[in-house]
Design an enzyme around this catalytic site. Structure first.
Site, PDB file in Angstrom:
ATOM      1  N   GLU A 101     -20.582 -11.416  35.900  1.00 35.17           N
ATOM      2  CA  GLU A 101     -22.250 -11.758  35.797  1.00 35.17           C
ATOM      3  C   GLU A 101     -22.882 -11.789  34.812  1.00 35.17           C
ATOM      4  O   GLU A 101     -21.997 -12.664  33.497  1.00 35.17           O
ATOM      5  CB  GLU A 101     -22.383  -9.495  35.954  1.00 35.17           C
ATOM      6  N   ARG A 138     -16.323   3.281  35.439  1.00 35.90           N
ATOM      7  CA  ARG A 138     -17.498   3.950  34.456  1.00 35.90           C
ATOM      8  C   ARG A 138     -16.292   4.373  33.158  1.00 35.90           C
ATOM      9  O   ARG A 138     -15.874   5.556  33.865  1.00 35.90           O
ATOM     10  CB  ARG A 138     -18.640   5.331  34.959  1.00 35.90           C
TER      11      ARG A 138
END
Length: 325
Positions: free
Chosen positions: A121, A199
């Site tokens: 990204e 996470r």
């Protein structure tokens, strides 16, 4: 059938760290009083497929567009590579609080574990509050052993690289690079079509029910790229009325367009769709048969691959991102 530049209805995502800047700054029309962290502008993610918001195709899903137009929409090369899956996910993100420290798997690992693409990204900061910063990469040479030690001791921040940011700051984040968006940052994100996030640490935060969010510390171990880099931010010249490259990868190319006059864009050598993300100002896209469509700050628009020659017109300074495969 006639095909034209397509806008989609944004998909809001409520998050524990979201705010209201998507409404107040980018003129979204999301429900008041709800913490909206993300606006998915163009999405082919399963269960979150974008719907057309303008023109004769209004209400059609992105998947149906690909089914009906295929290479005319995506380009021959892109259609051959990705078939009926749209390869990019375009978002605006409002971090009213710091996001979790996280990492995304690469294509190989994501395919093996989730039958999905990985997630490379990039971020382009629209606005940042005073002294806002984000985390990207490590600040020293790190191996898995040191990483695990710092994580277990609750001292992960000590080895993470913190970057102060301002409007215009840009970061390319390949799969495997540890990162977290900091509090007070509004940004545009361009990424592969994937919603897989590991996470690693969430600041001991709990939701309104007192529940901590799930951590994926074991999954993250093999996904992390422990490489140390001296330079994480993307530096680029600030040129007006021409295209400035911000990122080039196997997954997407992103350019920055800053213009205050009419500019022409010729995509005759490009075998891909193009996406414009308007960050400042507004502009008119003029395309075949003297047709035109207006794009304003906070809007994203998909230009079908078969539209090769465009004229962009503005009466004031406009900033947009230009994205393609």
């Amino acid at each position: 059938m006639h095909i034209y530049p397509i806008k989609f209805s944004p998909i809001p995502k409520e998050t524990i760290w979201g705010g209201n800047k998507l409404n107040s700054i980018l003129s979204k029309d999301f429900s008041d009083g709800i913490k909206i962290g993300e606006s998915w502008e163009i999405s082919g993610v399963k269960n979150d497929i974008s719907l057309v918001a303008n023109g004769n195709l209004k209400g059609e899903s992105l998947n149906n567009l690909i089914l009906n137009f295929g290479p005319r929409l995506l380009g021959e090369k892109v259609f051959k590579q990705f078939g009926r899956e749209f390869p990019l996910l375009i978002k605006f993100i409002d971090a009213n609080d710091t996001l979790s420290i996280q990492v995304h798997p690469d294509d190989e690992l994501a395919k093996k574990r989730h039958n999905s693409y990985g997630k490379t990204e990039m971020w382009y900061v629209l606005e940042a509050e005073k002294e806002a910063s984000l985390i990207v990469g490590f600040n020293q040479k790190v191996d898995q052993k040191l990483y695990q030690q710092k994580l277990n001791e609750g001292q992960l921040e000590e080895i993470l690289n913190s970057e102060p940011v301002e409007s215009g700051s840009c970061f390319f984040i390949p799969a495997g690079r540890v990162h977290a968006i900091g509090k007070g940052i509004l940004l545009a994100e361009i990424q592969q079509t994937s919603d897989i996030t590991y996470r690693m640490y969430d600041w001991n935060r709990v939701d309104k029910l007192g529940q901590a969010r799930e951590l994926h510390t074991d999954l993250a171990l093999d996904a992390i790229d422990y490489t140390f880099d001296n330079q994480y931010a993307t530096e680029y010249p600030s040129d007006n009325n021409k295209s400035t490259n911000l990122a080039t990868s196997n997954y997407f190319t992103t350019n920055r367009l800053v213009f205050d006059q009419k500019i022409k864009r010729d995509y005759s050598l490009l075998d891909s769709f193009v996406i414009y993300i308007c960050l400042e100002g507004e502009f008119e896209i003029c395309y075949e048969n003297n047709e035109s469509i207006k794009v304003t700050k906070g809007e994203s628009i998909l230009i079908p691959a078969e539209l090769k020659e465009l004229v962009l017109e503005t009466s004031d300074k406009t900033i947009c991102l230009e994205v393609y495969i």
